[in-house]
Design a protein around this motif. Structure first.
Motif, PDB file in Angstrom:
ATOM      1  N   GLY A 137       0.432  -0.735  -0.260  1.00 18.08           N
ATOM      2  CA  GLY A 137       0.111  -0.147   0.112  1.00 18.08           C
ATOM      3  C   GLY A 137       0.669   0.999   0.025  1.00 18.08           C
ATOM      4  N   THR A 138       2.028   1.164   0.112  1.00 17.62           N
ATOM      5  CA  THR A 138       3.043   2.192   0.045  1.00 17.62           C
ATOM      6  C   THR A 138       3.563   2.710  -1.478  1.00 17.62           C
ATOM      7  OG1 THR A 138       4.761   0.960  -0.018  1.00 17.62           O
ATOM      8  CG2 THR A 138       4.048   1.717   2.463  1.00 17.62           C
ATOM      9  N   ILE A 139       3.641   3.933  -1.869  1.00 19.84           N
ATOM     10  CA  ILE A 139       4.251   4.527  -2.748  1.00 19.84           C
ATOM     11  C   ILE A 139       5.839   4.627  -2.510  1.00 19.84           C
ATOM     12  CG2 ILE A 139       4.043   6.308  -4.852  1.00 19.84           C
ATOM     13  CD1 ILE A 139       0.534   6.834  -3.782  1.00 19.84           C
ATOM     14  N   THR A 140       6.418   4.501  -3.886  1.00 21.15           N
ATOM     15  CA  THR A 140       7.974   5.029  -3.494  1.00 21.15           C
ATOM     16  C   THR A 140       8.251   5.169  -4.898  1.00 21.15           C
ATOM     17  OG1 THR A 140       8.231   2.875  -3.982  1.00 21.15           O
ATOM     18  CG2 THR A 140       8.377   2.722  -1.657  1.00 21.15           C
ATOM     19  N   ALA A 141       7.252   5.366  -6.182  1.00 15.83           N
ATOM     20  CA  ALA A 141       8.477   6.187  -7.084  1.00 15.83           C
ATOM     21  C   ALA A 141       7.112   6.927  -7.959  1.00 15.83           C
ATOM     22  CB  ALA A 141       8.474   4.154  -8.158  1.00 15.83           C
ATOM     23  N   THR A 142       7.775   7.198  -8.829  1.00 18.38           N
ATOM     24  CA  THR A 142       7.410   8.674 -10.103  1.00 18.38           C
ATOM     25  C   THR A 142       6.908   7.462 -11.103  1.00 18.38           C
ATOM     26  OG1 THR A 142       9.107   9.487 -10.648  1.00 18.38           O
ATOM     27  CG2 THR A 142       7.497  10.677  -8.563  1.00 18.38           C
ATOM     28  N   PRO A 143       5.862   7.542 -11.935  1.00 17.29           N
ATOM     29  CA  PRO A 143       6.094   7.709 -13.404  1.00 17.29           C
ATOM     30  C   PRO A 143       6.876   8.049 -14.066  1.00 17.29           C
ATOM     31  CG  PRO A 143       3.799   8.908 -13.132  1.00 17.29           C
ATOM     32  CD  PRO A 143       4.847   9.061 -11.461  1.00 17.29           C
ATOM     33  N   ASP A 144       7.241   6.747 -15.386  1.00 13.22           N
ATOM     34  CA  ASP A 144       8.245   6.561 -16.298  1.00 13.22           C
ATOM     35  C   ASP A 144       7.504   7.475 -17.541  1.00 13.22           C
ATOM     36  OD1 ASP A 144       7.900   4.254 -17.127  1.00 13.22           O
ATOM     37  OD2 ASP A 144       9.878   3.685 -16.108  1.00 13.22           O
ATOM     38  N   ARG A 145       8.659   7.389 -18.524  1.00  8.80           N
ATOM     39  CA  ARG A 145       7.692   7.386 -20.350  1.00  8.80           C
ATOM     40  C   ARG A 145       7.646   5.676 -20.726  1.00  8.80           C
ATOM     41  NH1 ARG A 145       8.904  12.449 -21.403  1.00  8.80           N
ATOM     42  NH2 ARG A 145       9.865  14.354 -20.539  1.00  8.80           N
ATOM     43  N   SER A 146       7.466   5.195 -19.887  1.00 10.07           N
ATOM     44  CA  SER A 146       7.084   3.919 -20.189  1.00 10.07           C
ATOM     45  C   SER A 146       5.838   3.710 -19.516  1.00 10.07           C
ATOM     46  CB  SER A 146       7.816   2.657 -19.861  1.00 10.07           C
ATOM     47  OG  SER A 146       7.605   2.235 -18.528  1.00 10.07           O
ATOM     48  N   SER A 147       4.601   4.210 -19.009  1.00  7.63           N
ATOM     49  CA  SER A 147       3.862   4.161 -17.998  1.00  7.63           C
ATOM     50  C   SER A 147       3.231   5.894 -18.029  1.00  7.63           C
ATOM     51  CB  SER A 147       4.217   3.400 -17.386  1.00  7.63           C
ATOM     52  OG  SER A 147       4.736   4.450 -16.036  1.00  7.63           O
ATOM     53  N   PRO A 148       2.555   6.381 -19.434  1.00  8.02           N
ATOM     54  CA  PRO A 148       2.003   7.800 -19.371  1.00  8.02           C
ATOM     55  C   PRO A 148       0.738   8.085 -18.048  1.00  8.02           C
ATOM     56  CG  PRO A 148       1.281   6.909 -21.060  1.00  8.02           C
ATOM     57  CD  PRO A 148       2.569   5.683 -20.601  1.00  8.02           C
ATOM     58  N   PRO A 149       0.811   8.652 -17.558  1.00  3.43           N
ATOM     59  CA  PRO A 149       1.666  10.474 -18.162  1.00  3.43           C
ATOM     60  C   PRO A 149       2.580  10.399 -17.171  1.00  3.43           C
ATOM     61  CG  PRO A 149      -0.094  10.941 -16.538  1.00  3.43           C
ATOM     62  CD  PRO A 149      -0.495   8.868 -16.604  1.00  3.43           C
ATOM     63  N   ALA A 150       4.032  10.707 -17.635  1.00  2.00           N
ATOM     64  CA  ALA A 150       5.146  10.473 -16.985  1.00  2.00           C
ATOM     65  C   ALA A 150       5.545  11.805 -16.733  1.00  2.00           C
ATOM     66  CB  ALA A 150       6.660  10.683 -18.465  1.00  2.00           C
ATOM     67  N   TYR A 151       6.035  11.549 -15.874  1.00  2.00           N
ATOM     68  CA  TYR A 151       6.135  12.849 -14.593  1.00  2.00           C
ATOM     69  C   TYR A 151       7.561  13.201 -14.606  1.00  2.00           C
ATOM     70  CZ  TYR A 151       8.738  15.253 -10.504  1.00  2.00           C
ATOM     71  OH  TYR A 151       8.519  16.123  -9.208  1.00  2.00           O
ATOM     72  N   GLU A 152       7.669  14.160 -14.642  1.00  2.00           N
ATOM     73  CA  GLU A 152       8.514  15.059 -14.793  1.00  2.00           C
ATOM     74  C   GLU A 152       9.067  16.245 -14.155  1.00  2.00           C
ATOM     75  OE1 GLU A 152       8.776  17.048 -18.581  1.00  2.00           O
ATOM     76  OE2 GLU A 152       6.941  18.223 -18.747  1.00  2.00           O
ATOM     77  N   PRO A 153      10.410  16.399 -13.149  1.00  2.00           N
ATOM     78  CA  PRO A 153      10.452  18.003 -12.696  1.00  2.00           C
ATOM     79  C   PRO A 153      10.295  19.211 -13.418  1.00  2.00           C
ATOM     80  CG  PRO A 153      12.416  16.784 -12.907  1.00  2.00           C
ATOM     81  CD  PRO A 153      10.895  15.705 -13.750  1.00  2.00           C
ATOM     82  N   ARG A 154      10.028  20.120 -12.158  1.00  4.35           N
ATOM     83  CA  ARG A 154      10.068  21.915 -13.116  1.00  4.35           C
ATOM     84  C   ARG A 154      10.987  21.612 -14.039  1.00  4.35           C
ATOM     85  NH1 ARG A 154       8.962  25.355  -9.132  1.00  4.35           N
ATOM     86  NH2 ARG A 154      10.399  25.117  -7.748  1.00  4.35           N
ATOM     87  N   THR A 155      11.063  22.367 -15.650  1.00  2.00           N
ATOM     88  CA  THR A 155      12.296  22.624 -15.720  1.00  2.00           C
ATOM     89  C   THR A 155      12.049  23.923 -17.043  1.00  2.00           C
ATOM     90  OG1 THR A 155      12.355  20.367 -16.422  1.00  2.00           O
ATOM     91  CG2 THR A 155      13.026  21.979 -18.203  1.00  2.00           C
ATOM     92  N   ILE A 156      12.641  24.122 -16.088  1.00  2.06           N
ATOM     93  CA  ILE A 156      12.304  26.445 -17.281  1.00  2.06           C
ATOM     94  C   ILE A 156      13.238  25.994 -18.432  1.00  2.06           C
ATOM     95  CG2 ILE A 156      12.526  28.852 -16.691  1.00  2.06           C
ATOM     96  CD1 ILE A 156      12.038  28.092 -14.338  1.00  2.06           C
TER      97      ILE A 156
END
Length: 276
Positions: A249-268
């Motif tokens: 029941g714990t969440i330890t990861a962010t989604p990548d591009r293989s499982s959209p929607p992919a997470y990306e940190p803030r980019t400027i």
């Protein structure tokens, strides 16, 4: 395998949109979609006796999606609402600003609770049938992660969801079978919980662009700043779904591009364009 099932899906969808063409410095579009896609992606019992033992929401498809785009020329500068009488120098600095962006928001994706079989590999040929579960005697090992039993009366989710407690593992229990050779009981078989009955975390992403357009005689200069995930909002993958594993029941990861929607940190990004 004894038979080859035909997988199929049924989709119901509602789509609503609103659009405003660019006028008086403002334009936007909004699209909302609700969908329900039910089908059979895979089955536990390849004998063909239970073709719908894994019928449910299709994984990877989000039930609700909202997308909004907009573009707005700030009403500042010569002839505008603010500083409408600005001189050439002041208008060069104050005028020509434009803000645009894209918002993408989605509800969580469906996923299964699972469990780890007590012995591996499992010899299904000598396993007893489980009440209310599919007949798995034709399989020699697990090809698909098995689903546990649903515990009646226990809520699927805790009162307050968190990364450390996204769903309630106590709402599920692995089905038990006895090994005829030694009398020991193991987690075994396919339980009564529905296919993809849980939902993962929602997703949202805000992209924005700020532009400064300046015209001087026959020259045009554009300065721009583009920000992706401008609020740096975190997005997370589905939790650990194995109820027999530590950290269920714990969440330890962010989604990548293989499982959209992919997470990306803030980019400027910054850019400049000069036309003449």
């Amino acid at each position: 395998y004894p038979s080859s099932p035909i997988f199929h899906t049924i989709m119901n969808s509602l789509q609503i949109g609103a659009h405003k063409e660019f006028r008086h410095g403002l334009g936007f579009g909004a699209e909302y979609q609700w969908s329900r896609v039910l089908g059979t992606e895979s089955i536990e019992d390849f004998s063909g006796k239970h073709p719908n033992d894994s019928k449910g929401p299709i994984a990877g498809l989000t039930p609700q999606v909202l997308q909004v785009n907009y573009s707005y020329e700030l009403p500042i500068g010569k002839g505008k609402t603010l500083f409408g009488d600005a001189g050439p120098v002041a208008n060069t600095i104050l005028g020509g600003w434009q803000l645009s962006g894209l918002v993408n928001a989605q509800t969580g994706q469906p996923f299964n609770p699972t469990f780890d079989p007590g012995v591996s590999p499992v010899d299904y040929s000598s396993a007893p049938a489980l009440p209310g579960a599919a007949d798995l005697s034709s399989l020699s090992n697990y090809d698909i992660a098995p689903r546990p039993n649903r515990v009646a009366g226990v809520p699927l989710y805790p009162r307050n969801k968190s990364l450390n407690n996204w769903f309630n593992p106590a709402a599920f229990a692995c089905p038990l079978a006895t090994d005829p050779s030694n009398g020991n009981s193991y987690c075994f078989g396919n339980g009564t919980s529905g296919y993809d009955l849980l939902r993962g975390p929602a997703y949202q992403d805000w992209d924005m662009s700020l532009r400064k357009n300046t015209k001087w005689e026959h020259y045009n200069v554009q300065l721009r700043a583009d920000a992706f995930n401008v609020f740096n909002h975190p997005s997370f993958s589905v939790p650990n779904a194995d109820i027999t594993a530590p950290g269920a029941g714990t969440i330890t990861a962010t989604p990548d591009r293989s499982s959209p929607p992919a997470y990306e940190p803030r980019t400027i990004e910054f850019g400049a364009k000069f036309n003449f």
